[in-house]
Design a protein around this motif. Structure first.
Motif, short mmCIF file in Angstrom:
data_model
loop_
_atom_site.label_atom_id
_atom_site.label_comp_id
_atom_site.label_asym_id
_atom_site.label_seq_id
_atom_site.Cartn_x
_atom_site.Cartn_y
_atom_site.Cartn_z
N HIS A 1 0.87 -1.18 0.00
CA HIS A 1 0.00 0.00 0.00
C HIS A 1 0.90 1.22 0.00
N HIS B 1 -8.00 1.64 -7.30
CA HIS B 1 -7.39 1.70 -5.97
C HIS B 1 -5.89 1.92 -6.19
N TRP C 1 -2.81 0.54 -4.12
CA TRP C 1 -2.72 -0.89 -3.82
C TRP C 1 -1.87 -1.64 -4.84
N ARG D 1 -6.92 -5.05 3.63
CA ARG D 1 -6.39 -3.73 3.34
C ARG D 1 -5.45 -3.17 4.42
N TYR E 1 -13.22 -1.11 -5.20
CA TYR E 1 -11.97 -1.77 -4.88
C TYR E 1 -11.36 -1.28 -3.57
N LYS E 2 -11.93 -0.23 -2.99
CA LYS E 2 -11.34 0.32 -1.76
C LYS E 2 -12.01 -0.23 -0.50
#
Length: 959
Positions: free
Chosen positions: A188, A449, A452, A539, A820-821
């Motif tokens: 990330h 995203h 990522w 995440r 996607y978040k």
């Protein structure tokens, strides 16, 4: 438990006596609210510092560390006698894997903070006399959500009864590995998870862990600086995590970017990047790039032979892909990109293979996720030979080629395989929770995203190597991309979930198969979320206490484990200085007052479940610090907690993903949490034997409840307003009602009206006014109110909605599959499991050796389930006929006591226990085990097996 011999000097005894006096004597403290409150300070136990603190910090160099480093250590000992019950004690910053005489001994450590570090105790088999080789692979990989890394090092000692060997540079040699890229892209971009891994196997010594490996070319290990002198070292307080095999099914396989070659052009000092290629004949050329690649500065222009290219979206491809097509004559051609940032990553692009025959483009990059995003995946048979079995074998016969594995649900772990292929071949491994458009995973989703990038890379060597990562990864789908054109083999492909060692003990089945499936998704989601902390697997992986509180409640009715909760409570406590605890720990930087108050509730529940009140007492001073902070932020006129008084640049309360008014001013929700925190402080003091202090906390709780109901409850409407902001009442919200119900705010006789108001406000699953986190409080409130059927309806509507959309673990929010978040695996979604076991089935663990079964009315004709107690399983089987007559078969562990509670005694004609009538309405009870408490019948039972039957008047025919 592990005990150390403590030698006390006279001074220590004197200090201990003073500490005892402080513990026993009440003190008057002036709180931040200006009021004088006598309270007791519980000091933590004073012991000698753990000798592990002095263990040398070993590494391969003393330079400032890179973003990512791996050091290999080999320590050679000669044992003069055999060692029984030996253990290798290890700590590393950031993580390690250890081998003893070439056999894997374990990996760790558990996440740690600057305040407290726990060293692992790896139990070894009997060690024979003679040479002993300890090999350690240590990774320095700082991150912002798990461990609070300070400086790279490894500490080790070998311990057995009567034997201790501390590992020093004398015994250990080290190599600063050049095989791992020191500057890979982060998983990330914010650094919350640490780096991706890019390993050139050609540079990794073969079988370096084996005892016979010659390490004489390695340098002696060196000493790194130690941690802060105040850092506490202690033995690991939770078990080592385990690797659980997960069945992987091949979803698709085929060609990878057919007809194209993917390159990466590094920016020059002037911000340009160039690629020259030669054609021998007139050739149609396709070029592709990413429109939003996540560079600091996107290119200002892309020219081919000095002519600007015109780009168009790629049909049926992820949204960032752009392409252009042209026909070029024989000769030299120049592709030039302008306007890049010289310090940025190489510019990723794809070009027709025909253009690259003579001069392949450069491909080295720190961000392999971009090439995977550029690459089209074209399913085809015969490209990859798949040999399924107990362990999967994949033969990439021609390439570039790919395989997508489906693991069935999101897992937290690693892929392991033995890989063999031509030296220099590149293999990428990417993880994703979902398939884009139900077609392909996007381990780097681009603008969907942009931060990522869960992609790792290996460059193959001539010999066979193990392909795996040092750190864990997470997702449901694994994309294996082999970029070479010659055959590559991956043998024994296995995916392991790294998780806490628990066994499912709780169960729930009923006359409603859909509810049974929903119950099971609770522990299924909890598996990847029970790591070395309660943390979402995908995440963030941070130990957020609002999430952890719900996850632990699911654990209570499924696994029954308590050590992970204890460790988390300590880590949150360690974050308290002069105000609230951080919302997550370690690495906490954000304060959420509702999460802090849930920490107090969790501490009370831990003490209740385990009887470990000494530990709760050690946390108590931090709780008092937090509660004084809250008291200082009460409004002086209303005496309600006022969020407006707290100066913070970010939110200071959460409640639910879509809360708004509840996070402002003197909100009902925050004051409901505050009321429960005050009540919990009273209960903790009562458990600690401080009745006077308990009464003072309870008096404050009752006063707050009165003020909330005077100011924020609207009797005519039967609902709570969201709060009071700048003298004005804010609109009622479902979160205000659910918090009030959950924590017991409603005035006597108004609970059903508040529940009705809440149910009216929930919205629909596709247009919700409450999200998955908030649904926990909705269900808890309904359970507390005895509204079981309403809870079942909420579960089927909202959680069934996720199930119908393909959920295999609970989502972070109801629309998580659309972005996607958002995560598709979030343990805070496990509230239906808690509700169904605790309120629908009615089985509850009260404290050590005590349980209760509440037999509320339910539309379910049959339920059967178990929950774990410390002493064994509590089993309840309920069958209800059309007249609502109920037969209950119950088994409780021997040595326990409990109460069966039937809340609607007015509708029961008689009650039988094991075919003996023990209560008849309007007559004296025939057994001392049954009592009428208000409107409920309570039957006291010891451990054993029983059957209860209720008889009612019924005009309906019973089949």
């Amino acid at each position: 438990m592990h005990y150390q011999v403590i030698r006390l000097t006279f001074l220590q005894l004197l200090l201990g006596g003073l500490a005892l006096a402080l513990i026993l004597a009440p003190r008057a403290i002036l709180a931040q609210d200006g009021r004088s409150h006598p309270f007791v300070v519980y000091l933590p136990h004073v012991t000698q510092a753990d000798a592990f603190t002095q263990t040398p910090k070993l590494w391969s160099h003393t330079d400032p560390p890179a973003r990512h480093e791996v050091t290999l250590l080999r320590c050679t000992l000669h044992l003069s006698t055999p060692l029984n019950e030996a253990e290798l004690q290890v700590f590393a910053d950031t993580r390690y894997q250890a081998w003893v005489n070439g056999v894997v001994a374990g990996r760790g450590p558990a996440r740690f903070s600057r305040v407290r570090r726990e060293y692992d105790r790896l139990l070894l088999a009997k060690l024979a006399a003679g040479p002993l080789v300890l090999a350690v692979q240590a990774q320095w990989a700082p991150n912002l959500r798990r461990s609070e890394s300070v400086d790279p090092h490894v500490q080790m000692r070998l311990v057995a009864p009567g034997f201790t060997q501390v590992l020093t540079p004398e015994e250990c040699r080290a190599w600063r590995s050049t095989a791992w890229n020191p500057h890979p892209a982060h998983v990330h971009a914010w650094g919350i998870l640490g780096p991706s891994e890019q390993l050139d196997l050609r540079l990794l010594p073969v079988a370096w862990q084996a005892p016979a490996f010659d390490d004489r070319a390695w340098s002696p290990a060196v000493l790194r600086p130690g941690p802060n002198a105040t850092t506490v070292y202690q033995p690991r307080s939770i078990p080592q995590l385990v690797d659980v095999p997960i069945t992987a099914r091949v979803h698709t396989a085929g060609y990878l970017a057919p007809g194209l070659r993917i390159g990466a052009l590094p920016p020059q000092n002037d911000g340009s990047a160039q690629y020259r290629f030669t054609l021998t004949q007139t050739t149609p050329i396709t070029l592709m790039m990413l429109a939003n690649p996540g560079y600091t500065q996107p290119p200002s222009s892309v020219n081919l032979n000095a002519v600007p290219l015109v780009w168009s979206p790629v049909p049926n491809a992820p949204p960032d892909l752009r392409q252009t097509q042209t026909q070029l004559d024989p000769g030299q051609h120049l592709l030039q990109v302008n306007g890049l940032n010289p310090g940025d990553e190489p510019w990723a692009f794809a070009i027709s293979q025909a253009a690259t025959q003579l001069t392949p483009p450069p491909s080295q990059t720190n961000h392999p996720g971009r090439r995977l995003l550029l690459a089209d995946l074209v399913p085809a048979e015969g490209v990859v030979e798949i040999r399924p079995g107990s362990q999967l074998d994949l033969f990439f016969q021609q390439g570039p080629a790919y395989v997508v594995l489906d693991l069935g649900r999101t897992i937290h772990g690693r892929l392991v395989a033995e890989v063999e292929g031509p030296a220099g071949t590149v293999v990428d491994l990417g993880w994703d929770e979902r398939l884009w458009n139900d077609v392909r995973p996007l381990p780097h989703p681009g603008s969907l995203h942009p931060e990522w990038n869960q992609v790792d890379t290996w460059v193959l060597a001539e010999d066979t190597h193990t392909l795996t990562t040092l750190d864990t990864r997470a997702g449901r789908y694994v994309l294996i991309a082999v970029w070479g054109e010659e055959p590559v083999t991956l043998r024994n492909v296995q995916v392991y979930e790294e998780r806490y060692p628990v066994t499912l003990q709780g169960s729930f089945t009923s006359s409603n198969a859909r509810l049974d499936q929903i119950w099971m998704l609770g522990p299924t989601t909890l598996y990847p979320s029970m790591q070395d902390a309660y943390a979402d697997p995908w995440r963030e992986r941070g130990q957020w206490w609002g999430d952890a509180h719900i996850a632990d409640r699911v654990n209570q009715v499924t696994f029954g484990e308590t050590a992970l909760l204890r460790r988390g409570l300590q880590q949150i406590a360690d974050s308290v200085t002069d105000g609230p605890p951080t919302a997550f720990a370690p690495n906490g930087t954000e304060f959420l007052l509702d999460y802090g108050m849930l920490w107090i509730q969790s501490a009370y529940e831990y003490g209740t479940l385990t009887g470990d009140w000494a530990f709760v007492a050690s946390l108590y001073p931090r709780m008092v610090t937090f509660m004084h902070f809250l008291a200082a932020n009460e409004d002086p006129q209303t005496n309600l907690l006022d969020l407006s008084r707290i100066d913070s640049p970010i939110r200071i309360a959460y409640f639910d993903s879509i809360s708004y008014w509840d996070r402002m001013g003197q909100s009902t929700a925050i004051n409901a949490f505050y009321y429960r925190a005050l009540h919990n402080m009273a209960a903790i003091n009562q458990a600690l034997g401080r009745d006077d202090e308990a009464e003072r906390w309870q008096a404050r709780a009752l006063a707050l409840r009165t003020r909330v109901n005077q100011l924020l409850y609207r009797p005519a409407e039967g609902r709570y307003m969201a709060g009071l902001l700048n003298g004005t009442l804010t609109p009622a919200t479902p979160q205000a009602q659910s918090a009030a119900l959950t924590f017991g705010l409603p005035p006597d006789g108004t609970t059903d009206r508040v529940a009705d108001a809440m149910l009216e406000m929930l919205g629909t699953p596709d247009q919700p006014r409450v999200q998955v986190l908030g649904l926990y409080y909705v269900l808890e409130g309904l359970g507390q109110a005895g509204r079981i059927d309403d809870g079942l309806d909420v579960i089927e509507r909202f959680f069934g909605f996720m199930l119908d959309r393909g959920a295999t673990t609970w989502w972070e929010n109801l629309g998580a599959d659309q972005t996607y978040k958002a995560s598709l695996s979030h343990a805070w979604g496990g509230s239906p499991t808690w509700f169904l076991s605790t309120y629908a089935l009615g089985a509850q663990r009260l404290d050590q050796g005590r349980w209760r079964v509440d037999l509320h009315h339910s539309r379910l004709s049959e339920m059967h389930g178990t929950i774990p107690l410390a002493e064994g399983l509590l089993s309840v089987h309920r069958v209800v006929n059309p007249c609502q007559e109920m037969t209950v078969t119950l088994t409780a562990p021997v040595g326990t006591t409990g109460v069966v509670r039937l809340p609607d005694a007015a509708h029961i004609v008689s009650l039988a226990l094991d075919d003996q009538v023990i209560w008849v309405r309007d007559a004296a009870a025939t057994s001392t085990s049954v009592t009428l408490v208000d409107t409920a019948l309570e039957v006291a039972l010891d451990g054993g097996s029983y059957q209860l039957h209720t008889h009612r008047h019924c005009d309906r025919a019973i089949p």
